[in-house]
Design an enzyme around this catalytic site. Structure first.
Site, PDB file in Angstrom:
ATOM      1  N   CYS A   1      32.255  44.997  34.594  1.00 60.60           N
ATOM      2  CA  CYS A   1      30.843  44.620  34.683  1.00 60.60           C
ATOM      3  C   CYS A   1      29.943  45.598  33.912  1.00 60.60           C
ATOM      4  O   CYS A   1      29.977  45.607  32.689  1.00 60.60           O
ATOM      5  CB  CYS A   1      30.443  44.449  36.143  1.00 60.60           C
TER       6      CYS A   1
ATOM      7  N   HIS B   1      34.421  41.795  39.258  1.00 58.49           N
ATOM      8  CA  HIS B   1      34.742  42.982  40.067  1.00 58.49           C
ATOM      9  C   HIS B   1      36.070  42.870  40.814  1.00 58.49           C
ATOM     10  O   HIS B   1      36.074  42.617  42.024  1.00 58.49           O
ATOM     11  CB  HIS B   1      33.626  43.202  41.099  1.00 58.49           C
TER      12      HIS B   1
ATOM     13  N   GLU C   1      37.808  45.122  41.981  1.00 57.26           N
ATOM     14  CA  GLU C   1      37.895  46.146  43.038  1.00 57.26           C
ATOM     15  C   GLU C   1      37.310  45.647  44.359  1.00 57.26           C
ATOM     16  O   GLU C   1      37.458  46.299  45.390  1.00 57.26           O
ATOM     17  CB  GLU C   1      37.188  47.442  42.581  1.00 57.26           C
TER      18      GLU C   1
END
Ligand code: GLN
Length: 202
Positions: A78, A171, A173
């Protein structure tokens, strides 16, 4: 093997937690000397204008570009992807210019335009990846050396790789699917093996 996560701003803690689950203790990187001997680094999501300023302040631009040159793995998610790019459709932030992609920030609108989407990822076979997009950028140009790993619809690349460099507009994560992190660790290991076979210290 040792990898780092740029820890000046954004959701670095989430990346470190995933790496921890994969059995890799990641180093928090705030200063140039923290990059020494790392086999790879993740530049997390956050706010790219702030990231850009902090990278200048902490004199991280040159050493990160050097790291890319040396074939060590770098992955931007991002805002991190925005920082890796070569050009952005606006003046600020100032990207690192190490990946041959052009991006447009906040391409899906403001905060309300955060969304989730299942993606086919070429490197992961037929099992789709559930991607979380938060005020995401889109890639509007890919260089000849850039491989598209996944795209949204017919025209928006959202995961790309250029040798030792990778960028994702979303994302990974924030999900429990660790395939992108595992993939990145393989990239870092490949780079280390190649440096080893060229007899370069690391
Ligand atoms: N919109 C942010 C930017 O332009 C990126 C958002 C994110 O990293 N989730 O920097």
């Amino acid at each position: 093997m040792e990898v780092g996560v740029l820890a000046v701003q954004g959701d670095f803690a989430e990346h470190i937690a995933v790496l921890d689950k994969l059995g890799v203790k990641a180093r928090e990187v705030r200063l140039p000397e923290h990059l020494d001997s790392l086999d790879g680094i993740i530049i997390p999501g956050g706010e790219s204008t702030t990231l850009s300023r902090l990278m200048t302040l902490y004199e991280l631009r040159e050493p990160l570009a050097q790291m890319a040159q040396e074939g060590r793995a770098i992955w931007g998610t991002c805002a991190g992807m925005i920082m890796l790019s070569s050009e952005i459709t606006e003046q600020d932030p100032v990207p690192l210019g190490i990946m041959d992609i052009g991006v447009q920030r906040n391409a899906f609108g403001r905060q309300v335009d955060s969304f989730e989407q299942s993606l086919d990822v070429s490197a992961f076979g037929s099992d789709p990846f559930h991607a979380i997009f938060i005020r995401a950028p889109v890639i509007i140009r890919v260089g000849d050396e850039v491989e598209v790993l996944s795209q949204l619809g017919a025209e928006h690349p959202v995961a790309v790789r250029q040798g030792n460099l990778m960028a994702t507009a979303f994302h990974p994560e924030l999900t429990k699917d660790y395939r992108f992190h595992s993939y990145f660790l393989e990239m870092a290991a490949d780079g280390k093996n190649q440096a080893h076979s060229r007899n370069e210290p690391r």
